[in-house]
Design an enzyme around this catalytic site. Structure first.
Site, PDB file in Angstrom:
ATOM      1  N   ALA A 111       0.801  -1.226   0.000  1.00 34.53           N
ATOM      2  CA  ALA A 111       0.000   0.000   0.000  1.00 34.53           C
ATOM      3  C   ALA A 111       0.830   1.270   0.000  1.00 34.53           C
ATOM      4  O   ALA A 111       0.299   2.359  -0.230  1.00 34.53           O
ATOM      5  CB  ALA A 111      -0.934   0.007   1.214  1.00 34.53           C
ATOM      6  N   GLY A 112       2.138   1.152   0.246  1.00 32.86           N
ATOM      7  CA  GLY A 112       2.967   2.346   0.410  1.00 32.86           C
ATOM      8  C   GLY A 112       3.159   3.128  -0.880  1.00 32.86           C
ATOM      9  O   GLY A 112       3.050   2.598  -1.987  1.00 32.86           O
ATOM     10  N   GLN A 160      -6.160  -0.319   2.002  1.00 36.54           N
ATOM     11  CA  GLN A 160      -5.778   0.522   3.133  1.00 36.54           C
ATOM     12  C   GLN A 160      -5.861   1.959   2.634  1.00 36.54           C
ATOM     13  O   GLN A 160      -4.929   2.475   2.024  1.00 36.54           O
ATOM     14  CB  GLN A 160      -4.371   0.192   3.627  1.00 36.54           C
ATOM     15  CG  GLN A 160      -3.990   0.956   4.887  1.00 36.54           C
ATOM     16  CD  GLN A 160      -2.538   0.745   5.307  1.00 36.54           C
ATOM     17  OE1 GLN A 160      -1.674   0.494   4.463  1.00 36.54           O
ATOM     18  NE2 GLN A 160      -2.271   0.868   6.609  1.00 36.54           N
ATOM     19  N   THR A 219       1.844  -0.620   9.462  1.00 32.15           N
ATOM     20  CA  THR A 219       1.854  -2.013   9.008  1.00 32.15           C
ATOM     21  C   THR A 219       0.828  -2.861   9.749  1.00 32.15           C
ATOM     22  O   THR A 219       0.227  -3.770   9.164  1.00 32.15           O
ATOM     23  CB  THR A 219       3.251  -2.606   9.180  1.00 32.15           C
ATOM     24  OG1 THR A 219       3.703  -2.370  10.532  1.00 32.15           O
ATOM     25  CG2 THR A 219       4.243  -1.971   8.208  1.00 32.15           C
ATOM     26  N   HIS A 221      20.982  -9.419 -47.611  1.00 40.25           N
ATOM     27  CA  HIS A 221      21.531  -8.077 -47.429  1.00 40.25           C
ATOM     28  C   HIS A 221      20.479  -6.978 -47.597  1.00 40.25           C
ATOM     29  O   HIS A 221      19.666  -7.016 -48.512  1.00 40.25           O
ATOM     30  CB  HIS A 221      22.632  -7.771 -48.469  1.00 40.25           C
ATOM     31  CG  HIS A 221      23.518  -8.902 -48.814  1.00 40.25           C
ATOM     32  ND1 HIS A 221      24.536  -9.334 -48.004  1.00 40.25           N
ATOM     33  CD2 HIS A 221      23.546  -9.714 -49.903  1.00 40.25           C
ATOM     34  CE1 HIS A 221      25.154 -10.351 -48.575  1.00 40.25           C
ATOM     35  NE2 HIS A 221      24.570 -10.606 -49.727  1.00 40.25           N
ATOM     36  N   TYR A 234       2.525  -1.234 -47.939  1.00 43.63           N
ATOM     37  CA  TYR A 234       1.587  -0.226 -47.424  1.00 43.63           C
ATOM     38  C   TYR A 234       1.282   0.789 -48.511  1.00 43.63           C
ATOM     39  O   TYR A 234       2.195   1.384 -49.096  1.00 43.63           O
ATOM     40  CB  TYR A 234       2.209   0.451 -46.207  1.00 43.63           C
ATOM     41  CG  TYR A 234       1.303   1.424 -45.489  1.00 43.63           C
ATOM     42  CD1 TYR A 234       0.008   1.078 -45.130  1.00 43.63           C
ATOM     43  CD2 TYR A 234       1.764   2.689 -45.142  1.00 43.63           C
ATOM     44  CE1 TYR A 234      -0.812   1.965 -44.456  1.00 43.63           C
ATOM     45  CE2 TYR A 234       0.956   3.590 -44.460  1.00 43.63           C
ATOM     46  CZ  TYR A 234      -0.334   3.225 -44.121  1.00 43.63           C
ATOM     47  OH  TYR A 234      -1.138   4.104 -43.453  1.00 43.63           O
ATOM     48  N   ARG A 265      11.658  -2.834 -65.816  1.00 43.48           N
ATOM     49  CA  ARG A 265      12.489  -1.638 -65.692  1.00 43.48           C
ATOM     50  C   ARG A 265      12.587  -0.985 -67.065  1.00 43.48           C
ATOM     51  O   ARG A 265      12.457  -1.648 -68.103  1.00 43.48           O
ATOM     52  CB  ARG A 265      13.882  -1.994 -65.177  1.00 43.48           C
ATOM     53  CG  ARG A 265      14.663  -2.893 -66.103  1.00 43.48           C
ATOM     54  CD  ARG A 265      15.945  -3.404 -65.492  1.00 43.48           C
ATOM     55  NE  ARG A 265      16.695  -4.197 -66.451  1.00 43.48           N
ATOM     56  CZ  ARG A 265      17.507  -5.189 -66.129  1.00 43.48           C
ATOM     57  NH1 ARG A 265      17.664  -5.512 -64.855  1.00 43.48           N
ATOM     58  NH2 ARG A 265      18.163  -5.847 -67.053  1.00 43.48           N
TER      59      ARG A 265
END
EC number: 2.7.7.23
Length: 482
Positions: A14-15, A79, A85, A371, A395, A448
């Site tokens: 709880a600390g 708490q 404690t 590569h 994408y 190409r």
């Protein structure tokens, strides 16, 4: 329920942990792939308690959500105000109905090095000695600042826990200290908590006051000594967090090495608690293995690699690579300087080479991407070769699309595969091609423009330049002269 199986374990979490200086609750800070409180819960679960309760307070919504994720069966008690404690344990017992029959073990949520074995020893000692309360203690090299354990010389029973500031010279010479971890008789604990006073400097209910209350009532207070004093260390700041991480990492690496794993340089190798190894795996310096990463028999990783939630097959080799949620087949080769993003699957003997990035890609047995390439949203069959500087263009600015390359294909260097597109089995593509249409099996695709040489362009457009001068000299050389 066995003689040492506790009725309940209560974890104090709880600390606020102000010394951490963090927006993250202290018990949620991570070491070796698990939160501080997660480590404590894992140790507590080894006791197989009837009930496991975590007392939460500061940032309780965040802590409770984390607990539900890592251990859905755990119960929580709140708490609301940090009243000590003793008050925290009282809140934990109220979650269980107020009174618990059997042993109640109380542990701190910021002690990640505490082992299940040490907790079992505590519970066993508590039962065997017939104690009302048993304190987990440790002998430390320097006890400065810690509460000292004072024992009866004849019986060995604990007569007091004396804080450092209140200790006499003889008591300060004692090296046995209080850990803050206890085993209680559940019924006696509930009764004693009702008698704890708050007339102290903090105005809080101290759990340690229960020991005096029980002893004065004629009950025995005993102790169980931890074999390694480092187990009881609590985490209060980032320095202690780093030290605990180092200790736990050393513990994990030692366990791996004793099981047949070679760790070339433990000082620069970091692994999570959920990492597993096959025999004869090798880990080189500068490597981090995180999450559910698995290394198969004879697999070799590093140097300077980081793998998270990644499976590496037997005999595979990974060098200077980052991989997350990837699956690397047996005897595959990755790197150096590769990046395997989530969804990457490499078949046996596949190769992903230097400066290659993959994502959501299935690369078949024996296939090579050697590569300077990006392979995303793709399936490549067996024993194909992807030329250098290839890009799988997945994408279109709005949606992702898939590319399929068959088995036994050879693609030229500097290819673009504009998805969605399929290259059939046994097909070839020419260097420099931009593949936008499907390639039938066994075909050669050439996509190409024709080369056109414009004679004298440099002399006209860059007169007097070094290039123009070099061209002029070359043009004066007789044909065939070097």
């Amino acid at each position: 329920m066995s003689a040492i199986r506790p009725a309940a374990v209560v974890v104090l979490a709880a600390g606020e942990g102000t010394r951490m200086k963090s927006a993250t609750p202290k018990v949620l800070h991570d070491i070796c792939g698990r939160s501080l409180v997660g480590h404590v819960l894992a140790a507590a679960r080894e006791l197989e308690p009837e009930n496991l309760v975590v007392v939460v307070g500061h940032a309780r919504e965040q802590v409770t959500a984390h607990l539900a994720e890592i251990d859905p069966a755990v119960r929580t008690a709140v708490q609301a105000e940090q009243n000590g404690t003793g008050h925290a344990v009282r809140m934990g017992l109220e979650e269980l109905g107020g009174v618990v029959d059997g042993t109640v073990v109380v542990v701190c949520g910021d002690t990640p090095l505490l082992s299940g074995e040490t907790l079992r020893q505590l519970a066993a000692t508590h039962t065997a000695d017939g104690n009302a309360v048993t304190v987990l203690t440790a002998e430390v090299p320097d006890a400065t600042g810690y509460g000292r354990i004072v024992r009866d010389g004849a019986s060995g029973a604990v007569t007091a826990i004396v804080e450092h500031k209140d200790a006499s010279e003889s008591q300060r010479a004692v090296r046995e200290i209080n850990s803050g971890v206890f085993a209680f008789d559940g019924r006696l604990l509930a009764d004693a908590l009702g008698k704890v006073r708050t007339d102290n400097s903090q105005g809080e209910e101290y759990l340690t006051d229960v020991l005096g209350i029980l002893r004065e009532a004629g009950h025995r207070v005993g102790a169980s000594v931890a074999a390694d004093h480092r187990e009881i260390a609590g985490i209060n700041n980032r320095v202690q967090l780093a030290e605990a991480r180092r200790i736990l990492n050393d513990r994990l690496l030692t366990r791996a090495m004793l099981a047949g794993v070679t760790v070339v340089d433990p000082a620069t190798t970091w692994i999570d608690v959920t990492v597993t190894f096959g025999q004869d795996a090798i880990v080189h310096p500068g490597t981090q293995l995180q999450g559910t990463t698995q290394l198969g028999e004879g697999a070799e990783v590093g140097p300077n690699s980081r793998l998270k939630d990644t499976r590496v097959g037997a005999g595979a080799r990974i060098d200077n690579t980052v991989a997350e949620r990837a699956d690397v087949g047996a005897q595959a080769s990755v790197g150096p300087f590769a990046y395997l993003r989530p969804g990457t699957r490499l078949g046996a003997k596949a190769k992903v080479g230097t400066y290659v990035e993959t994502k959501n890609a299935s690369i078949g047995e024996g296939t090579k991407v050697p590569h300077l390439s990006y392979v995303g949203d793709a399936t490549i069959g067996e024993y194909s070769n992807i030329g250098a500087a290839s890009v799988f263009v997945n994408y279109d600015g709005q949606d992702k699309h898939h590319t399929t390359v068959g088995s036994h294909c050879r693609t030229g260097s500097d290819n673009m595969f504009v998805a969605p597109v399929t290259v059939g089995d046994g097909a070839y593509t020419a260097a420099g091609s931009v593949i936008t249409k499907d390639v039938p099996p066994g075909s050669l695709a050439v996509a190409r423009g024709q080369q056109r040489n414009i004679e004298g362009w440099v002399a006209r457009k860059r007169p007097g330049s070094a290039a123009a001068k070099a061209a002029e000299v070359a043009s004066r050389k007789p044909e065939g002269e070097d």
